[in-house]
Scaffold this motif. Sequence first.
Motif, short mmCIF file in Angstrom:
data_model
loop_
_atom_site.label_atom_id
_atom_site.label_comp_id
_atom_site.label_asym_id
_atom_site.label_seq_id
_atom_site.Cartn_x
_atom_site.Cartn_y
_atom_site.Cartn_z
N SER A 11 0.84 -1.20 0.00
CA SER A 11 0.00 0.00 0.00
C SER A 11 0.88 1.26 0.00
O SER A 11 0.50 2.29 -0.55
CB SER A 11 -0.97 -0.01 1.18
N THR A 93 -4.48 -6.35 -2.34
CA THR A 93 -5.90 -6.40 -2.01
C THR A 93 -6.54 -5.01 -2.24
O THR A 93 -5.84 -4.00 -2.17
CB THR A 93 -6.10 -6.77 -0.53
N TRP A 95 -8.29 -3.32 -0.21
CA TRP A 95 -8.10 -2.45 0.95
C TRP A 95 -6.69 -1.86 0.98
O TRP A 95 -6.48 -0.73 1.44
CB TRP A 95 -8.46 -3.15 2.27
N LEU A 98 -6.71 1.09 -1.39
CA LEU A 98 -7.40 2.23 -0.78
C LEU A 98 -6.58 2.84 0.35
O LEU A 98 -6.56 4.06 0.53
CB LEU A 98 -8.78 1.80 -0.27
N LEU A 99 -5.88 1.98 1.07
CA LEU A 99 -5.02 2.47 2.14
C LEU A 99 -3.90 3.34 1.55
O LEU A 99 -3.52 4.37 2.11
CB LEU A 99 -4.43 1.29 2.91
N LEU A 234 -13.23 4.63 7.00
CA LEU A 234 -12.34 3.64 6.40
C LEU A 234 -13.11 2.36 6.02
O LEU A 234 -13.00 1.88 4.89
CB LEU A 234 -11.21 3.30 7.39
N VAL A 235 -13.90 1.86 6.96
CA VAL A 235 -14.67 0.63 6.69
C VAL A 235 -15.68 0.88 5.57
O VAL A 235 -15.80 0.08 4.63
CB VAL A 235 -15.37 0.14 7.98
N VAL A 238 -13.90 1.07 2.14
CA VAL A 238 -13.49 -0.25 1.63
C VAL A 238 -14.71 -1.01 1.12
O VAL A 238 -14.71 -1.55 0.01
CB VAL A 238 -12.73 -1.05 2.71
N LYS A 239 -15.79 -1.02 1.91
CA LYS A 239 -16.99 -1.77 1.52
C LYS A 239 -17.60 -1.21 0.23
O LYS A 239 -17.92 -1.96 -0.69
CB LYS A 239 -18.06 -1.71 2.63
N GLU A 242 -15.30 -1.81 -2.84
CA GLU A 242 -15.33 -3.22 -3.26
C GLU A 242 -16.58 -3.50 -4.09
O GLU A 242 -16.53 -4.26 -5.04
CB GLU A 242 -15.30 -4.13 -2.03
#
Lengths: 250, 311
Positions: A11, A93, A95, A98-99, A234-235, A238-239, A242
């Motif tokens: 990342s 991945t 995430w 995105l990180l 953040l969550v 990611v959701k 995705e």
Amino acid sequence: MGYLAEQFKRSFAVAKKNVRIYYSKGPVIVFGLIFPLFLFLAYTIGRNMPLEELLPGLIGMTTFFTATSVGPSIMPWETRSKTLEKLVCCPVTPWAILLGDMFSSFLFGLAISLIPLLFTLTLNIGLLNFIILLFGLVLATLCFSALSVLLSAYPPTDNPSTVMMISSLVKFPLVFVSGVFISIGQMPFLGRIIASFSPLTYFTDLTRHLILTVGYYPLILDFSMVAIFTLIFLVAAVKLHEKTLTKRIS
Amino acid sequence: MNDAINAINLTKYYNGLLAVDHINFGVKKGEIFGFLGPNGAGKTTTIRILTGVLKPEEGSALVAGHDVSENSIEAKQCIGVVPEVSNAYIDLSAWENLMLMGELYGIAKKEREENATELLKDFGLYEVRKKLVKGFSKGMKQKILLCMALINDPEILFLDEPTSGLDVESARLVREKVQQYNRDGKTVFLSTHNMEEANQLCHQIAIINHGRIAAIDAPEKLRAQSLELQYIEVLFDKSVDLADLSRKTHVVKASLAGNKVRLYTANPSAVVEFLVDFARHYNLRILSLNTMMPSLEDVFIKLTKEHGGEA
């Protein structure tokens, strides 16, 4: 654990690439530097206020605008140039990608926000308060960068200006309801209720605590709320990303 | 296990339309596998599933022994991908693009620098390594994409139309590099429109149409399966009536190709005998006579028509 560490490392590679490519893009300069500067000048010129009273608002606004300026534009640009597919083909991945986007946004925000923060050293705020303020700034920059990545999630467009427009629609009202120009305590009851839903509220309150020694919420609540908002953004980012990733590629 | 890639009942819908319809195939380790099909047949979607970009609605795919849906990171670690559209970072230099790919594959700094130097020299890009990809020609961009795909020395290389739109020289270089890579025992999954390229390079070919596999075999076997498509090309010293020729036994169809006559037949020797008699009878001279096997293109057109659409 090795897997997670490896993804974190990758990342950073994504973040390094973002720094090289996106920091010099027009919308980032306009929304991250020029806009907040002129907004601040419009707020301060002719108001005859001492520097320490201006600094909490200035730090809050600078951190918010700079940390949210890089993130929204990355995904649409990568979608348009088809480089997103290249990234997704790599063993990284979603995430971690995105990180990386969040981290590049964070670095931009932190680097610029340190300038007004350093002004606090000219005031008599004490070393401990400065260190706590620095910690708060880092946490808030993380929070706003997570928000910036979330702002680029929907709609899954390849047009950066669409995302910039949508993110402005969210960012500008937030600045006006978050105690940047008027402290939370001076707001009407309804204003205070609305302000409590903004992460920027807690950061500006935190800076007021540490610079002016007056705050509306307890300091610990300010820190906790910024941390909670970071996690939520953040969550959610990611959701949502995705879910929309396939639409961006096809 | 001998298969580098295994597609089992792969199915994918796009906006309610069936893009890939329960396809099954295996690609052996060390072979070049050609994937042919008309536009919209499902080639790119299949590649995107195999490379872990898209998830199938049904079925599974094993790449280098890893399930691409369940263990996509492990599968991706073993592959290199050259997508249909050029997608190197144009605001980065050739060197920076390769370093980024190396980092994303977790390759140590020294190793990725050595690999990048070797690849750039091999592809003739070392002198321009510090230049932004923005200023590269299409051929150079395709070469840098290949370098990026090869930085991790992958077991399997996926190529989606790698020579499309390239000049003759660049296309030849790409084909040479693919063959060179395959000689080292690596597997190549090649999607192409170029029949000649597939014929030259591939050990096995799958033809996909409307999301279904229409045929899968070695190129020469595919051609042999369509013997009715073989033809005799004959040039007489005077023009002849095509209707006369097409009425004869064993001749499926007669057509003109320039000043030559093409007679499609499943029994070439009988038609050659007939042509000699025909020439004697009408006092004609045969200037040239060739027996032609069906081309891969003929087979492709036949199969894609049979499976419900024009190629």
